[in-house]
Scaffold this active site. Structure first.
Site, PDB file in Angstrom:
ATOM      1  CB  SER A  50      -0.949  -0.045   1.201  1.00 36.04           C
ATOM      2  OG  SER A  50      -1.991   0.907   1.069  1.00 36.04           O
ATOM      3  CG  HIS A  58      -5.514  -2.618   0.162  1.00 40.98           C
ATOM      4  ND1 HIS A  58      -4.674  -2.419  -0.928  1.00 40.98           N
ATOM      5  CD2 HIS A  58      -5.082  -1.748   1.125  1.00 40.98           C
ATOM      6  CE1 HIS A  58      -3.795  -1.474  -0.624  1.00 40.98           C
ATOM      7  NE2 HIS A  58      -4.011  -1.059   0.605  1.00 40.98           N
TER       8      HIS A  58
END
Length: 262
Positions: A91, A240
């Site tokens: 991320s 994610h």
């Protein structure tokens, strides 16, 4: 150009090899997020679990510009006499890892980017910032109290539990292990991507969670332009937080890539 920031970041280490791997967490995380992977990699590599600026035990700074973050990471390598390393980031940490490889390719042997692309993103963490600011650290008695405040803004228990991992109590005072104010004020810098003119020609692996929208098909050109030797692996039924949702598969992909000859 004078460096904007040269103080090293905080890290934890597994020291078993002259070959170095640095693991960088995402927004609101810490080096602990990759402790299990770090232990596995330590069978072959010397591993550093890095706290990003304004996270964990690393210094607080009002800027999260990636140029500044890269300088902090390079200062960390210099402080430990690391000429080059394998680099993995998830991320926000993925953007930092990419930026480091693009700015200082001689310092990065191989690159893994977990669920992130070299593009500018739209604002996507209003709920998290509002939730964090809603927690009155002076009056809560336990994590249940904090969770009740977070729940008003964040419905997903898994996201609340991830944030609560960084809620600590010291000297009878609760505090977050990240600087909420600095991160919110510099959020536009974190979602930006000012390095589109650079490229990194060494082996690169992008790992995408199948259910995540952070790597879209429309980003393929940007990825291949800046990382011409990039491969893409997709982890099925993962979002994610793919390294936490599918740790065995994620860790195997990482170990195989870093250990491969190409």
């Amino acid at each position: 150009m004078q460096p904007l920031y040269v103080q090293p970041l905080n890290y934890q280490g597994f020291e078993n090899s002259p070959q170095n791997v640095l693991l960088i967490h995402g927004l609101f995380g810490s080096g602990d997020n990759f402790k299990a992977l770090g232990k596995e990699l330590s069978e072959t590599f010397q591993v550093y679990l890095v706290d990003a600026l304004n996270h964990g035990q690393s210094p607080r700074l009002p800027s999260m510009q990636y140029q500044t973050q890269v300088e902090a990471l390079l200062a960390t390598l210099d402080a430990h006499h690391i000429e080059s390393c394998h680099l993995l980031g998830h991320s926000m940490g993925g953007k930092l890892a990419m930026a480091t490889a693009l700015i200082a390719p001689e310092r990065v042997n191989k690159l893994i980017v977990a669920d992130m692309a070299p593009v500018a993103y739209k604002h996507g963490h209003n709920a998290e910032f509002n939730a964090l600011k809603s927690v009155n650290l002076a009056t809560i008695e336990n994590r249940r109290d904090a969770d009740a405040s977070l729940d008003k803004y964040i419905a997903e228990p898994s996201i609340r539990q991830f944030l609560l991992k960084s809620l600590k109590k010291e000297n009878d005072q609760w505090h977050w292990l990240f600087d909420v104010d600095n991160l919110e004020q510099s959020y536009a810098q974190m979602i930006d991507w000012p390095f589109s003119e650079h490229s990194y020609a060494k082996p690169t692996l992008f790992i995408k969670g199948q259910n995540s929208e952070y790597i879209k098909a429309s980003y393929q050109q940007a990825i291949m332009t800046q990382f011409p030797r990039a491969q893409l692996k997709v982890i099925a039924q993962a979002g994610h937080w793919l390294h936490a949702e599918k740790p065995r598969l994620f860790n195997r992909l990482v170990k195989d890539f870093f250990a491969s000859e190409n």
